[in-house]
Design an enzyme around this catalytic site. Structure first.
Site, PDB file in Angstrom:
ATOM      1  N   SER A   1      -0.582   0.524   3.806  1.00 53.26           N
ATOM      2  CA  SER A   1      -1.303  -0.256   2.799  1.00 53.26           C
ATOM      3  C   SER A   1      -1.299  -1.753   3.143  1.00 53.26           C
ATOM      4  CB  SER A   1      -0.742  -0.022   1.398  1.00 53.26           C
ATOM      5  OG  SER A   1       0.540  -0.573   1.273  1.00 53.26           O
ATOM      6  N   HIS A   2      -0.469  -2.178   4.104  1.00 50.13           N
ATOM      7  CA  HIS A   2      -0.475  -3.590   4.498  1.00 50.13           C
ATOM      8  C   HIS A   2      -0.554  -3.753   6.020  1.00 50.13           C
ATOM      9  CE1 HIS A   2       0.479  -3.895   0.280  1.00 50.13           C
ATOM     10  NE2 HIS A   2       0.015  -5.133   0.344  1.00 50.13           N
TER      11      HIS A   2
ATOM     12  N   ARG B   1      -5.776  -4.308   6.132  1.00 51.10           N
ATOM     13  CA  ARG B   1      -5.904  -5.608   5.471  1.00 51.10           C
ATOM     14  C   ARG B   1      -6.780  -6.607   6.241  1.00 51.10           C
ATOM     15  NH1 ARG B   1      -4.366  -5.852   0.086  1.00 51.10           N
ATOM     16  NH2 ARG B   1      -3.034  -4.032  -0.166  1.00 51.10           N
TER      17      ARG B   1
ATOM     18  N   HIS C   1      -2.188 -14.906  -0.015  1.00 48.58           N
ATOM     19  CA  HIS C   1      -1.107 -13.975   0.357  1.00 48.58           C
ATOM     20  C   HIS C   1      -1.581 -12.538   0.179  1.00 48.58           C
ATOM     21  CE1 HIS C   1       2.696 -12.011   0.663  1.00 48.58           C
ATOM     22  NE2 HIS C   1       3.317 -13.150   0.877  1.00 48.58           N
ATOM     23  N   PHE C   2      -1.705 -11.811   1.266  1.00 48.62           N
ATOM     24  CA  PHE C   2      -2.144 -10.414   1.144  1.00 48.62           C
ATOM     25  C   PHE C   2      -1.119  -9.441   1.690  1.00 48.62           C
ATOM     26  CE2 PHE C   2      -3.469 -11.783   5.345  1.00 48.62           C
ATOM     27  CZ  PHE C   2      -2.982 -10.749   6.126  1.00 48.62           C
TER      28      PHE C   2
ATOM     29  N   ASP D   1      11.391  -3.607  -1.158  1.00 46.95           N
ATOM     30  CA  ASP D   1      10.179  -4.410  -1.330  1.00 46.95           C
ATOM     31  C   ASP D   1       9.155  -3.548  -2.042  1.00 46.95           C
ATOM     32  OD1 ASP D   1       7.959  -6.025  -1.125  1.00 46.95           O
ATOM     33  OD2 ASP D   1       7.612  -5.582   0.997  1.00 46.95           O
TER      34      ASP D   1
ATOM     35  N   ALA E   1       5.850  -3.305  -5.254  1.00 54.37           N
ATOM     36  CA  ALA E   1       5.012  -3.850  -6.312  1.00 54.37           C
ATOM     37  C   ALA E   1       5.731  -3.603  -7.631  1.00 54.37           C
ATOM     38  CB  ALA E   1       3.667  -3.132  -6.318  1.00 54.37           C
TER      39      ALA E   1
ATOM     40  N   GLU F   1      -2.616   1.021  -2.391  1.00 56.25           N
ATOM     41  CA  GLU F   1      -2.465   2.489  -2.437  1.00 56.25           C
ATOM     42  C   GLU F   1      -3.625   3.126  -3.199  1.00 56.25           C
ATOM     43  OE1 GLU F   1      -0.448   4.584  -1.029  1.00 56.25           O
ATOM     44  OE2 GLU F   1       0.789   3.066  -0.067  1.00 56.25           O
TER      45      GLU F   1
ATOM     46  N   ARG G   1      18.958   7.990   0.304  1.00 51.72           N
ATOM     47  CA  ARG G   1      18.615   7.132   1.444  1.00 51.72           C
ATOM     48  C   ARG G   1      18.520   5.683   1.003  1.00 51.72           C
ATOM     49  NH1 ARG G   1      13.392   4.889   2.190  1.00 51.72           N
ATOM     50  NH2 ARG G   1      11.602   6.118   1.485  1.00 51.72           N
TER      51      ARG G   1
ATOM     52  N   ARG H   1      11.129   3.030   6.932  1.00 48.83           N
ATOM     53  CA  ARG H   1      10.416   1.994   7.689  1.00 48.83           C
ATOM     54  C   ARG H   1      11.131   1.700   9.015  1.00 48.83           C
ATOM     55  NH1 ARG H   1      10.317  -3.199   7.336  1.00 48.83           N
ATOM     56  NH2 ARG H   1      11.872  -3.439   5.693  1.00 48.83           N
TER      57      ARG H   1
HETATM   58  P1  NDP Z   1       6.838   1.739  -2.264  1.00 52.25           P
HETATM   59  O1  NDP Z   1       6.939   2.376  -3.578  1.00 52.25           O
HETATM   60  O2  NDP Z   1       6.118   2.445  -1.189  1.00 52.25           O
HETATM   61  O3  NDP Z   1       8.268   1.399  -1.677  1.00 52.25           O
HETATM   62  C1  NDP Z   1       9.110   0.500  -2.297  1.00 52.25           C
HETATM   63  C2  NDP Z   1      10.454   0.367  -1.643  1.00 52.25           C
HETATM   64  O4  NDP Z   1      11.243   1.469  -2.025  1.00 52.25           O
HETATM   65  C3  NDP Z   1      10.464   0.327  -0.128  1.00 52.25           C
HETATM   66  O5  NDP Z   1      11.472  -0.596   0.265  1.00 52.25           O
HETATM   67  C4  NDP Z   1      10.814   1.768   0.229  1.00 52.25           C
HETATM   68  O6  NDP Z   1      11.436   1.916   1.487  1.00 52.25           O
HETATM   69  C5  NDP Z   1      11.755   2.127  -0.881  1.00 52.25           C
HETATM   70  N1  NDP Z   1      11.813   3.552  -1.157  1.00 52.25           N
HETATM   71  C6  NDP Z   1      10.784   4.417  -1.301  1.00 52.25           C
HETATM   72  N2  NDP Z   1      11.251   5.657  -1.564  1.00 52.25           N
HETATM   73  C7  NDP Z   1      12.594   5.562  -1.587  1.00 52.25           C
HETATM   74  C8  NDP Z   1      13.649   6.502  -1.798  1.00 52.25           C
HETATM   75  N3  NDP Z   1      13.405   7.781  -2.047  1.00 52.25           N
HETATM   76  N4  NDP Z   1      14.915   6.050  -1.735  1.00 52.25           N
HETATM   77  C9  NDP Z   1      15.186   4.758  -1.469  1.00 52.25           C
HETATM   78  N5  NDP Z   1      14.238   3.834  -1.262  1.00 52.25           N
HETATM   79  C10 NDP Z   1      12.956   4.229  -1.321  1.00 52.25           C
HETATM   80  O7  NDP Z   1       6.241   0.253  -2.457  1.00 52.25           O
HETATM   81  P2  NDP Z   1       4.932  -0.228  -3.225  1.00 52.25           P
HETATM   82  O8  NDP Z   1       3.817   0.731  -3.019  1.00 52.25           O
HETATM   83  O9  NDP Z   1       5.298  -0.606  -4.594  1.00 52.25           O
HETATM   84  O10 NDP Z   1       4.609  -1.559  -2.385  1.00 52.25           O
HETATM   85  C11 NDP Z   1       4.183  -1.449  -1.045  1.00 52.25           C
HETATM   86  C12 NDP Z   1       4.030  -2.805  -0.425  1.00 52.25           C
HETATM   87  O11 NDP Z   1       2.995  -3.513  -1.050  1.00 52.25           O
HETATM   88  C13 NDP Z   1       5.256  -3.715  -0.514  1.00 52.25           C
HETATM   89  O12 NDP Z   1       5.589  -4.075   0.804  1.00 52.25           O
HETATM   90  C14 NDP Z   1       4.784  -4.925  -1.301  1.00 52.25           C
HETATM   91  O13 NDP Z   1       5.306  -6.174  -0.868  1.00 52.25           O
HETATM   92  C15 NDP Z   1       3.306  -4.887  -1.044  1.00 52.25           C
HETATM   93  N6  NDP Z   1       2.563  -5.578  -2.103  1.00 52.25           N
HETATM   94  C16 NDP Z   1       2.066  -6.812  -1.851  1.00 52.25           C
HETATM   95  C17 NDP Z   1       1.381  -7.486  -2.828  1.00 52.25           C
HETATM   96  C18 NDP Z   1       0.866  -8.861  -2.599  1.00 52.25           C
HETATM   97  O14 NDP Z   1       0.288  -9.430  -3.509  1.00 52.25           O
HETATM   98  N7  NDP Z   1       1.041  -9.467  -1.457  1.00 52.25           N
HETATM   99  C19 NDP Z   1       1.168  -6.903  -4.151  1.00 52.25           C
HETATM  100  C20 NDP Z   1       1.783  -5.619  -4.313  1.00 52.25           C
HETATM  101  C21 NDP Z   1       2.447  -4.981  -3.315  1.00 52.25           C
HETATM  102  P3  NDP Z   1      10.598   2.556   2.727  1.00 52.25           P
HETATM  103  O15 NDP Z   1       9.565   1.524   3.078  1.00 52.25           O
HETATM  104  O16 NDP Z   1      11.616   2.771   3.789  1.00 52.25           O
HETATM  105  O17 NDP Z   1       9.983   3.831   2.228  1.00 52.25           O
HETATM  106  O1  PYC Z   2      -1.419  -3.941  -2.734  1.00 48.71           O
HETATM  107  O2  PYC Z   2      -1.341  -4.667  -4.812  1.00 48.71           O
HETATM  108  C1  PYC Z   2      -1.533  -4.841  -3.597  1.00 48.71           C
HETATM  109  C2  PYC Z   2      -1.876  -6.180  -3.125  1.00 48.71           C
HETATM  110  C3  PYC Z   2      -2.472  -7.166  -3.844  1.00 48.71           C
HETATM  111  C4  PYC Z   2      -2.582  -8.233  -2.992  1.00 48.71           C
HETATM  112  C5  PYC Z   2      -2.083  -7.866  -1.791  1.00 48.71           C
HETATM  113  N1  PYC Z   2      -1.639  -6.592  -1.885  1.00 48.71           N
END
Ligand code: NDP
Ligand code: PYC
Length: 339
Positions: A47-48, A52, A121-122, A179, A181, A189, A305, A311
Site C-alpha cells: 500500500s506504500h 504510490r 506526506h504519502f 506503524d 493507520a 488498502e 509475533r 516486514r
Molecule cells: P497494518 O494493519 O497492516 O499493520 C500495522 C502494524 O501492525 C505493522 O507494524 C504490522 O507489522 C503489525 N502487525 C500486523 N499484524 C500483526 C500481528 N498479528 N501481530 C503483531 N503485529 C502485527 O497497518 P495499516 O494498514 O494500518 O497501515 C499501513 C501503512 O500505512 C503504515 O505504514 C502507515 O504508516 C501507512 N499510512 C500512512 C498514512 C499517511 O498519511 N502517510 C496514512 C495511513 C497509513 P508487519 O508490517 O510486520 O505486518
Molecule cells: O493509506 O491512508 C493512507 C494514506 C493517506 C495518505 C497516505 N497514505
C-alpha cells in the site's frame, strides 16, 4: 500462474528515481522518494510501494507540491525542538535533513522533537522510525492526513487515517517497530481492494448515508472507521492536535479543504519525537535494552509475533533474492518512465 519479474533492489531504486527525475523532481526530492517507495516494495508493504508513484506525480502535476524544493533546517541552537521547513516539497527529504540534528539533540538532552512543516506526506512512517532506531533512539512518529474517517459515534469524514508509529532499538537485531493507520485500515488498502474488485472486510467503513458497507467505492464516497472504536478515534484526534494544531500546520479537514480531493497526496506537517532510553533510565536499576529483550522474549514465548516481523522477513528475502514484481507493475514502471 501470472508472470513476474525479479529485480535487484538497486535496479528498482534506479528506475523509480529516474521516473521522478524525468517528472522534474530535483535530486534531493527524487532520491528520498525513491528510497521510501523502494523500501515499501522491498518490505512487502504494497500500500506504500510503487503504487504510490502515480499519486505523487499527480500531486506534482496539480501544482500542490514543489518538485524542486530544498528543505531548510531552522537553526535553534540547544533547543529540544528541531524544525525543518520542507518548503512545499515532500516530507522525506526534510526528514533526512533533520535526522542527524534530532539524534544529536536527543542524545544530549534525553529527548528531542523534529517538527516538519509545509510538506506533502504519502509514505509509511516506519522509514522515519527506523531512522531513529538506527541511531540507538526510541521514537514516536505521527502526522494527519485528510478528512476521510468518521469519529466514533459520528457519520461523516473528519479525522484523517492519521498514521502512528513507534520504534525501540535492539542490539544486533531488527528494531521493535509498529506503524499503523488509526483507522481500521489505511486508505491505500481500500483503494487496493477497489482495484482488485474485492469487497472490504466488515467494520472498515460506512457509506455516504452512514450505513456499514463492504463496497470499496461506497466506502471511498462515505467514511472510514477508526480502529478500536472510541480509543482509535481519540488517538486520531490527539494526532490532529499534536501534529497539526500544535506544530502550526494543517489538520485533516483543513488538508481536504486545501486540496479539494483525496486523489492527491496530502499537504500538512509531521511530528517526530526521539527518546534516549539510557538517559531516561539513568540512575535506575537495570539496563533498559536488556530489560526490553526480556519483554520481547516473553511475547514471542507465547508464540505471538512482534510487529514488523513480517516486514523484516520480507526484507531479508528481497535483499537475498531481489524484489518480485507482477508484469502489470513492470509495465506501469515502463509507462511512467516513458511519460
Ligand atoms: P497494518 O494493519 O497492516 O499493520 C500495522 C502494524 O501492525 C505493522 O507494524 C504490522 O507489522 C503489525 N502487525 C500486523 N499484524 C500483526 C500481528 N498479528 N501481530 C503483531 N503485529 C502485527 O497497518 P495499516 O494498514 O494500518 O497501515 C499501513 C501503512 O500505512 C503504515 O505504514 C502507515 O504508516 C501507512 N499510512 C500512512 C498514512 C499517511 O498519511 N502517510 C496514512 C495511513 C497509513 P508487519 O508490517 O510486520 O505486518
Ligand atoms: O493509506 O491512508 C493512507 C494514506 C493517506 C495518505 C497516505 N497514505
Amino acid at each position: 500462474m501470472s508472470e513476474t519479474t525479479t529485480l535487484p533492489i538497486s535496479a528498482l531504486h534506479e528506475r523509480v528515481e529516474a521516473i521522478f527525475r524525468k517528472a522534474g523532481l530535483n535530486s534531493v526530492q527524487a532520491g528520498a522518494l525513491a528510497r521510501v517507495i523502494v523500501a515499501g516494495e522491498r518490505d512487502a508493504c504494497k500500500s506504500h510501494g510503487i503504487y504510490r508513484i502515480e499519486g505523487a506525480l499527480r500531486t506534482v502535476k496539480a501544482g500542490k507540491v514543489k518538485p524542486d524544493a530544498e528543505p531548510e533546517l531552522e537553526k535553534q541552537e540547544g533547543s529540544a525542538i528541531v524544525k525543518v521547513n520542507a518548503r512545499g516539497g515532500f516530507a522525506n527529504p526534510a526528514f533526512e535533513l533533520g535526522l542527524p540534528v534530532l539524534a544529536e539533540r536527543a542524545r544530549v538532552l534525553g529527548l528531542a522533537a523534529l517538527v516538519i512543516n509545509d510538506c506533502t506526506h504519502f509514505s509509511a512512517l516506519w522509514p522515519e522510525v527506523e531512522g531513529l532506531t538506527g541511531e540507538g533512539l526510541a521514537g514516536l512518529v505521527m502526522c494527519p492526513s485528510y478528512a476521510t474517517v468518521a469519529p466514533t459515534g459520528g457519520n461523516k469524514p473528519l479525522l484523517g487515517t492519521n498514521p502512528f508509529a513507534f520504534g525501540w532499538p535492539r542490539e544486533g537485531r531488527p528494531p521493535y517497530v509498529f506503524d499503523f493507520a488509526t483507522s481500521v485500515a489505511a486508505r491505500g488498502e481500500i483503494e487496493l481492494h477497489r482495484r482488485a474488485g474485492k469487497p472490504l472486510p466488515e467494520g472498515w467503513a460506512i457509506d455516504a448515508e452512514g450505513k456499514p458497507t463492504t463496497d470499496p467505492e461506497a466506502a471511498l464516497a462515505g467514511a472510514m472507521l477508526p480502529f478500536g472504536g472510541h480509543k482509535g478515534s481519540a488517538i486520531g484526534t490527539m494526532i490532529e492536535l499534536l501534529a497539526g494544531i500544535m506544530i502550526g500546520d494543517l489538520t485533516s479537514p483543513e488538508v481536504l479543504d486545501y486540496l479539494g480531493t483525496t486523489t492527491l497526496a496530502p499537504f500538512h506537517g509531521e511530528l517526530i519525537i526521539a527518546f534516549s532510553p539510557e538517559a531516561f533510565a539513568a540512575g535506575r536499576p537495570g539496563n533498559p535494552f536488556a530489560r526490553a529483550e526480556v519483554l520481547f522474549e516473553a511475547i514471542v514465548g507465547q508464540e505471538a509475533r512482534l510487529p514488523s516481523q513480517r516486514r523484516f522477513m520480507a526484507r531479508a528475502k528481497s535483499e537475498a533474492e531481489g524484489v518480485v514484481l507482477a508484469q502489470g507493475e513492470i509495465d506501469q514502471l515502463d509507462r511512467l518512465l516513458a511519460l
